[in-house]
Design an enzyme around this catalytic site. Structure first.
Site, mmCIF file in Angstrom:
data_model
loop_
_atom_site.group_PDB
_atom_site.id
_atom_site.type_symbol
_atom_site.label_atom_id
_atom_site.label_comp_id
_atom_site.label_asym_id
_atom_site.label_seq_id
_atom_site.Cartn_x
_atom_site.Cartn_y
_atom_site.Cartn_z
ATOM 1 N N CYS A 115 0.896 -1.159 0.000
ATOM 2 C CA CYS A 115 0.000 0.000 0.000
ATOM 3 C C CYS A 115 0.932 1.204 0.000
ATOM 4 C CB CYS A 115 -0.890 -0.002 1.235
ATOM 5 S SG CYS A 115 -1.852 1.518 1.391
ATOM 6 N N CYS A 118 -0.662 4.349 2.240
ATOM 7 C CA CYS A 118 -0.697 4.250 3.709
ATOM 8 C C CYS A 118 -0.169 2.883 4.095
ATOM 9 C CB CYS A 118 -2.069 4.582 4.283
ATOM 10 S SG CYS A 118 -3.512 3.838 3.512
ATOM 11 N N SER A 119 -0.995 2.018 4.669
ATOM 12 C CA SER A 119 -0.482 0.706 5.061
ATOM 13 C C SER A 119 -1.588 -0.328 5.023
ATOM 14 C CB SER A 119 0.123 0.778 6.457
ATOM 15 O OG SER A 119 1.153 1.722 6.492
ATOM 16 N N CYS A 120 -2.477 -0.247 4.032
ATOM 17 C CA CYS A 120 -3.604 -1.173 3.952
ATOM 18 C C CYS A 120 -3.104 -2.614 3.880
ATOM 19 C CB CYS A 120 -4.457 -0.849 2.724
ATOM 20 S SG CYS A 120 -5.157 0.803 2.823
#
Lengths: 212, 219
Positions: A115, A118-120
């Site tokens: 991602c 962000c950090s999905c």
């Protein structure tokens, strides 16, 4: 820096055991206390969520999905056609995995997830993401130089294999179905689940044959 | 916004350095931050797009120097202040102003298993007509909105192909700013690695990015 929140008088915030609290510790404590006093959150719900993600949800869930797909051809077809529904068959669903897509590694295609914005990450099957997955080097690099990044993880991808990088920019959450390693023909579903690693379901590892 | 969070393709960050046998959390306070997300979301403090945008609005240096859960903490504080849920004075003292009315928590501990298993899908059950179908060639718009977007810089103005239609989803660019869900189709779009990164990229490699109708035009 974040000037809004850096006006604490440190002398006011000494831990009962005498240790000074760090800046985030103080801020988290204050935030949770105020939200609790206002009746906006129940600290017992916070505790229950922590326990869920520390003890119940983790890559062992995804490993069961992978092992089942390896031994059950029809399940694998359902999994690749509708990830969310097939994963829910094993009881995994919900927060940060509401809409799942499973991509299959084969002899000719190697998938890897990121991602960049962000950090999905697919929580119901893989748990909470590791720090490296959320950090700038991985997010910046795997999208443009996946082969170099995979080499850092010890994975050498042959030139004729297609590397597909999946950037989860929307609300779909991805999971890699790794290749079943050779030498696992006689193993049970539970034994197979035990050899599936988190990194293989992100796509930064290949699974090795079990040691004799 | 063209913020520091949009990291794809940047240079200079060094090796990945994964931690061996990494714990789920590194500090006790990180657990509390994780645990406050669902209760505040359930209380209607923000939608997920507002939450992401609050992180994107951090100063660039602060963003890079702080951890994931510090980003979350920053977003929780920022949104609670901006929405008037609490005051800076309350955050400073760690106590609610005496006499303010007390609400009822939206998420009770007994409801946690249910909400964890159900989540909050951004899929919208509306029959919206898709602009594209599988196999269509598309060009990503060359747009640079100053607000929230899920369109990474590295795909703007690039040629891609619709790989699959995921269905109808909330549009983050409007939802993050209280301008409605604007439901539309979201697709997985295929790009060749060379289209994105030039001739030095492997000819075999590809990148798949999830993009909404409003980001795309027919090629």
């Amino acid at each position: 820096m974040n000037d809004l929140f850096h006006d604490h008088d440190d002398d006011d915030h000494v831990h009962p055991h005498g240790r000074a609290l760090s800046d985030p510790e103080l801020r988290v404590k204050a935030l949770e206390q105020v939200l609790t006093e206002k009746g906006l959150i129940d600290p017992a719900a916070v505790d229950a969520l922590i326990e869920t993600y520390e003890t119940k949800v983790g890559p062992h869930n995804g490993a069961r999905v992978v092992a089942k797909a390896w031994v059950d051809r029809e399940y694998k077809q359902r999994l690749l056609a509708n990830g969310s529904a097939a994963i829910a068959e094993l009881g995994y669903s919900g927060i940060q995995g509401e809409d799942m897509v499973v991509v299959e590694n084969t002899a000719t295609v190697h998938n890897v997830l990121v991602c960049t914005l962000c950090s999905c990450y697919p929580w119901p099957t893989l748990g909470l993401p590791p720090v490296w997955y959320k950090s700038a080097p991985y997010r910046a690099r795997v999208i443009s130089e996946p082969r170099a990044v995979l080499r850092e993880f010890g994975v050498k991808i042959e030139d004729d294999v297609e590397v597909r990088v999946w950037d989860s920019t929307a609300e779909l959450r991805y999971m890699v179905l790794p290749e079943r390693p050779p030498g696992t023909e006689g193993m049970s579903e539970a034994e197979l689940a035990a050899i599936v690693t988190r990194d293989s379901m992100i796509g930064v590892a290949r699974l090795a044959p079990p040691k004799p | 916004m063209n913020g520091i969070h949009d990291l794809g393709g940047m240079h200079g960050f060094g090796p990945i350095n994964p931690e061996q046998d990494e714990p789920v959390f590194h500090h006790a306070w990180e657990k509390r931050v994780l645990g406050m997300f669902a209760p505040t979301f359930a209380a209607g403090l923000y939608c997920v797009d507002e939450f992401r945008h609050a992180i994107e609005r951090m100063g660039a240096a602060h963003y890079l120097q702080s951890s994931y859960y510090e980003h979350w903490l920053h977003a929780l504080e920022t949104l609670a202040l901006e929405k008037g849920v609490l005051t800076r004075e309350e955050l400073r003292t760690g106590h609610a102003t005496p006499g303010v009315p007390k609400a009822q928590p939206a998420l009770a501990a007994t409801d946690v298993p249910k909400i964890v298993a159900h989540g909050a899908s951004a899929r919208v059950a509306l029959d919206v007509k898709p602009k594209f179908k599988e196999g269509d060639m598309v060009v990503v718009k060359n747009m640079h909105p100053a607000g929230h977007t899920r369109l990474p810089r590295y795909v703007r103005d690039k040629l891609g192909c619709i790989d699959r239609d995921h269905g109808v989803f909330v549009f983050p660019d409007t939802a993050a700013h209280g301008k409605g869900e604007k439901p539309q189709h979201c697709y997985s779009v295929y790009f060749s690695a060379q289209e994105l990164w030039g001739p030095k990229a492997s000819r075999n490699d590809s990148v798949y990015v999830d993009l909404w109708d409003d980001y795309l035009v027919a090629a």
